[in-house]
Design an enzyme around this catalytic site. Sequence first.
Site, PDB file in Angstrom:
ATOM      1  N   TYR A  44       0.818  -1.211   0.000  1.00 12.37           N
ATOM      2  CA  TYR A  44       0.000   0.000   0.000  1.00 12.37           C
ATOM      3  C   TYR A  44       0.854   1.264   0.000  1.00 12.37           C
ATOM      4  CZ  TYR A  44      -3.981  -3.031   1.158  1.00 12.37           C
ATOM      5  OH  TYR A  44      -4.948  -4.009   1.146  1.00 12.37           O
ATOM      6  N   LYS A  90       3.909 -15.404   1.680  1.00 14.70           N
ATOM      7  CA  LYS A  90       3.871 -16.114   0.398  1.00 14.70           C
ATOM      8  C   LYS A  90       5.329 -16.330  -0.010  1.00 14.70           C
ATOM      9  CE  LYS A  90       1.426 -17.644  -3.140  1.00 14.70           C
ATOM     10  NZ  LYS A  90       0.623 -18.862  -3.058  1.00 14.70           N
ATOM     11  N   ASP A 133      -2.445 -18.462   0.958  1.00 14.58           N
ATOM     12  CA  ASP A 133      -3.568 -19.171   0.333  1.00 14.58           C
ATOM     13  C   ASP A 133      -4.084 -20.273   1.257  1.00 14.58           C
ATOM     14  OD1 ASP A 133      -1.024 -20.136  -0.158  1.00 14.58           O
ATOM     15  OD2 ASP A 133      -1.476 -20.941  -2.140  1.00 14.58           O
ATOM     16  N   ASP A 143      -5.201  -7.205   5.667  1.00 18.66           N
ATOM     17  CA  ASP A 143      -6.431  -6.502   5.300  1.00 18.66           C
ATOM     18  C   ASP A 143      -7.510  -7.534   4.962  1.00 18.66           C
ATOM     19  OD1 ASP A 143      -8.236  -4.638   4.487  1.00 18.66           O
ATOM     20  OD2 ASP A 143      -7.071  -3.841   2.827  1.00 18.66           O
ATOM     21  N   ASP A 174     -10.694  -9.370   7.785  1.00 21.75           N
ATOM     22  CA  ASP A 174     -12.130  -9.330   7.475  1.00 21.75           C
ATOM     23  C   ASP A 174     -12.703 -10.747   7.430  1.00 21.75           C
ATOM     24  OD1 ASP A 174     -12.288  -6.619   7.355  1.00 21.75           O
ATOM     25  OD2 ASP A 174     -13.178  -6.544   5.358  1.00 21.75           O
TER      26      ASP A 174
END
Length: 355
Positions: A141, A191, A223, A247, A251
């Site tokens: 970001y 990852k 994943d 992020d 959620d």
Amino acid sequence: MKKHIAVLAGDGIGPEIVPQALNVLQTIGQRFGHEFDLAYGDVGGQAIDSRGVPLPPDTLALAKKSDAVLLGAVGGPKWEGLEYERRPERALLGLREQLGLFANLRPAKMYSALVDASTLKKEVVDGIDVLVVRELTGGIYFGKPKGIEQTQTGHKGINTEVYTTEEIQRIAEVAFKAARKRNRVVTSVDKANVLESSELWRRIVTDEHKKYPDVELRHMYVDNAAMQLIRNPKQFDVLVTTNLFGDILSDEAAMLTGSIGMLPSASVGSKVGMYEPIHGSAPDIAGKNMANPIGMIASVAMMLSYSFDLTKEAESIEQAIQKTLDQGFRTKDIEGPGTTLIGTKEMGEKILENL
Ligand code: NAD
């Protein structure tokens, strides 16, 4: 213990849920012999209306000199037409940046009285208690280069995932320390099979772990983590990850518990931590005494635990919430068959009674 708390109620349901949380805080103070000195500041849309900006300088100064910040919520349809820089939500970014809050802590805890509110099977979600620790100020970001550039045939969009040793060390430290207040298992999500930044992430987290031999460290690819959160969420205690992965996964973890009104969050990093529920200002129910104050009240519990190390006090709030739910009291968002519907104020009062 004496602590100074900046209270920023903000917009929508903020001014309805914050007083309930403050009642709980003051009762804890009386019971356990602490003094909580409250100072109020303008923030968000309400600050735009009264002061012309979402984060007035005196609000920021108040936050900086406090021991912790309690925030309700900001935003609403009234301010949606404003340009991005003047929107209420800019206040959150300003506070995070100015207070140096690089870690976002989001617990997803399933209260057994609410297992039916989840979209997953009861046996999968009953007893979930996961803390997602998300890196908040680095990664893709913020990494450079970024932007959209012209090419011969069209455009290309660029973002860059960057993490430095220091950024990874400090977020890992937050996760390991949080695990010590919980079940002492950290799962680091990356990852590393594809991304070099993740390879470094894994290496530094593993190094940092040497300082915390009493905490177990596991690594998991993102994943797989997304899948495991749905398949068997109870395997997780603390999950630490990058800004982007956090992020998404925070959620996902929140949704496991079924209600947005229940969940607190903490943003920490430097001297002053900021505590707020994960939901927004809920303009659709504002002013109707319908909002669930539990996420806000649980944010006070997080503040006591993470900023002030008052674990016993925090636990007593958690237990009061649990007991109130066990007694069958519900706000509209978590109502179900055989439960008693009550309003924001009444939910606050029931929790106080049970404290
Ligand atoms: P929201 O979280 O405010 O509401 C989503 C839905 O959940 C609504 O139906 C709402 O009624 C319900 N809800 C939320 N909190 C609840 C509670 N405590 N009790 C019962 N029901 C609750 O999200 P939104 O509608 O997308 O956003 C509304 C405004 O809030 C927007 O301006 C947005 O930018 C802002 N926002 C602020 C924050 C923050 O202050 N941290 C976070 C998210 C959104």
